[in-house]
Write a protein that holds these residues in place. Structure first.
Motif, PDB file in Angstrom:
ATOM      1  N   PRO A  22       0.831  -1.201   0.000  1.00 22.09           N
ATOM      2  CA  PRO A  22       0.000   0.000   0.000  1.00 22.09           C
ATOM      3  C   PRO A  22       0.873   1.262   0.000  1.00 22.09           C
ATOM      4  O   PRO A  22       1.889   1.322   0.704  1.00 22.09           O
ATOM      5  CB  PRO A  22      -0.797  -0.101   1.292  1.00 22.09           C
ATOM      6  N   VAL A  23       0.507   2.231  -0.806  1.00 25.25           N
ATOM      7  CA  VAL A  23       1.200   3.516  -0.822  1.00 25.25           C
ATOM      8  C   VAL A  23       0.179   4.617  -0.590  1.00 25.25           C
ATOM      9  O   VAL A  23      -1.005   4.468  -0.898  1.00 25.25           O
ATOM     10  CB  VAL A  23       1.964   3.764  -2.146  1.00 25.25           C
ATOM     11  N   THR A  24       0.648   5.717  -0.028  1.00 29.32           N
ATOM     12  CA  THR A  24      -0.211   6.855   0.264  1.00 29.32           C
ATOM     13  C   THR A  24       0.213   8.040  -0.586  1.00 29.32           C
ATOM     14  O   THR A  24       1.391   8.400  -0.616  1.00 29.32           O
ATOM     15  CB  THR A  24      -0.134   7.225   1.756  1.00 29.32           C
ATOM     16  N   LEU A  25      -0.768   8.619  -1.266  1.00 33.64           N
ATOM     17  CA  LEU A  25      -0.563   9.842  -2.035  1.00 33.64           C
ATOM     18  C   LEU A  25      -0.902  11.004  -1.115  1.00 33.64           C
ATOM     19  O   LEU A  25      -1.951  11.017  -0.475  1.00 33.64           O
ATOM     20  CB  LEU A  25      -1.472   9.838  -3.270  1.00 33.64           C
ATOM     21  N   PHE A  26      -0.002  11.978  -1.046  1.00 29.37           N
ATOM     22  CA  PHE A  26      -0.220  13.122  -0.165  1.00 29.37           C
ATOM     23  C   PHE A  26       0.211  14.403  -0.857  1.00 29.37           C
ATOM     24  O   PHE A  26       0.886  14.380  -1.887  1.00 29.37           O
ATOM     25  CB  PHE A  26       0.546  12.945   1.147  1.00 29.37           C
ATOM     26  N   LYS A  27      -0.200  15.509  -0.271  1.00 29.65           N
ATOM     27  CA  LYS A  27       0.212  16.824  -0.756  1.00 29.65           C
ATOM     28  C   LYS A  27       0.887  17.546   0.396  1.00 29.65           C
ATOM     29  O   LYS A  27       0.400  17.532   1.527  1.00 29.65           O
ATOM     30  CB  LYS A  27      -0.994  17.615  -1.255  1.00 29.65           C
ATOM     31  N   SER A  28       2.015  18.152   0.088  1.00 30.87           N
ATOM     32  CA  SER A  28       2.740  18.947   1.072  1.00 30.87           C
ATOM     33  C   SER A  28       3.083  20.263   0.394  1.00 30.87           C
ATOM     34  O   SER A  28       3.852  20.290  -0.569  1.00 30.87           O
ATOM     35  CB  SER A  28       4.015  18.225   1.519  1.00 30.87           C
ATOM     36  N   GLY A  29       2.469  21.327   0.858  1.00 32.67           N
ATOM     37  CA  GLY A  29       2.636  22.603   0.174  1.00 32.67           C
ATOM     38  C   GLY A  29       1.941  22.531  -1.173  1.00 32.67           C
ATOM     39  O   GLY A  29       0.772  22.199  -1.262  1.00 32.67           O
ATOM     40  N   SER A  30       2.688  22.786  -2.230  1.00 31.68           N
ATOM     41  CA  SER A  30       2.107  22.728  -3.570  1.00 31.68           C
ATOM     42  C   SER A  30       2.556  21.488  -4.339  1.00 31.68           C
ATOM     43  O   SER A  30       2.302  21.377  -5.532  1.00 31.68           O
ATOM     44  CB  SER A  30       2.499  23.987  -4.356  1.00 31.68           C
ATOM     45  N   GLU A  31       3.215  20.562  -3.667  1.00 26.93           N
ATOM     46  CA  GLU A  31       3.756  19.373  -4.321  1.00 26.93           C
ATOM     47  C   GLU A  31       3.028  18.109  -3.858  1.00 26.93           C
ATOM     48  O   GLU A  31       2.562  18.019  -2.717  1.00 26.93           O
ATOM     49  CB  GLU A  31       5.250  19.217  -3.993  1.00 26.93           C
ATOM     50  N   TYR A  32       2.963  17.125  -4.764  1.00 25.32           N
ATOM     51  CA  TYR A  32       2.414  15.818  -4.438  1.00 25.32           C
ATOM     52  C   TYR A  32       3.567  14.859  -4.179  1.00 25.32           C
ATOM     53  O   TYR A  32       4.646  15.001  -4.746  1.00 25.32           O
ATOM     54  CB  TYR A  32       1.570  15.271  -5.592  1.00 25.32           C
ATOM     55  N   GLY A  33       3.318  13.878  -3.316  1.00 27.89           N
ATOM     56  CA  GLY A  33       4.318  12.864  -3.030  1.00 27.89           C
ATOM     57  C   GLY A  33       3.658  11.538  -2.746  1.00 27.89           C
ATOM     58  O   GLY A  33       2.453  11.465  -2.493  1.00 27.89           O
ATOM     59  N   VAL A  34       4.459  10.490  -2.793  1.00 28.20           N
ATOM     60  CA  VAL A  34       3.976   9.135  -2.532  1.00 28.20           C
ATOM     61  C   VAL A  34       5.003   8.430  -1.656  1.00 28.20           C
ATOM     62  O   VAL A  34       6.200   8.520  -1.912  1.00 28.20           O
ATOM     63  CB  VAL A  34       3.807   8.336  -3.844  1.00 28.20           C
ATOM     64  N   LEU A  35       4.518   7.748  -0.645  1.00 28.45           N
ATOM     65  CA  LEU A  35       5.361   6.930   0.226  1.00 28.45           C
ATOM     66  C   LEU A  35       4.647   5.630   0.527  1.00 28.45           C
ATOM     67  O   LEU A  35       3.408   5.586   0.537  1.00 28.45           O
ATOM     68  CB  LEU A  35       5.615   7.636   1.563  1.00 28.45           C
ATOM     69  N   PRO A  36       5.410   4.569   0.797  1.00 22.71           N
ATOM     70  CA  PRO A  36       4.750   3.379   1.328  1.00 22.71           C
ATOM     71  C   PRO A  36       3.979   3.777   2.588  1.00 22.71           C
ATOM     72  O   PRO A  36       4.481   4.557   3.420  1.00 22.71           O
ATOM     73  CB  PRO A  36       5.913   2.440   1.661  1.00 22.71           C
TER      74      PRO A  36
END
Length: 61
Positions: A22-36
């Motif tokens: 499973p990975v989580t899509l997130f937003k931090s500031g104006s950028e998107y990121g993905v982490l396990p």
């Protein structure tokens, strides 16, 4: 939905399928990121958008 978000969701889904975790899509500031998903902590200052679990989807055939 913005084009950037759609691209981020597609890449997150594909990453979950490749890693088979499973990975989580997130937003931090104006950028998107993905982490396990196991790498995220409740204290992280992230705007969680979605979790993609590769075990929830089955092949079409």
């Amino acid at each position: 939905m913005s084009h950037d978000l759609a691209v981020a969701q597609q890449h997150a889904f594909q990453l979950a399928r490749i890693l088979m975790v499973p990975v989580t899509l997130f937003k931090s500031g104006s950028e998107y990121g993905v982490l396990p998903s196991t790498e995220l902590d409740a204290d992280d200052d992230l705007d969680v958008i979605n979790e993609f679990d590769p075990h929830m989807f089955r092949p079409a055939h």
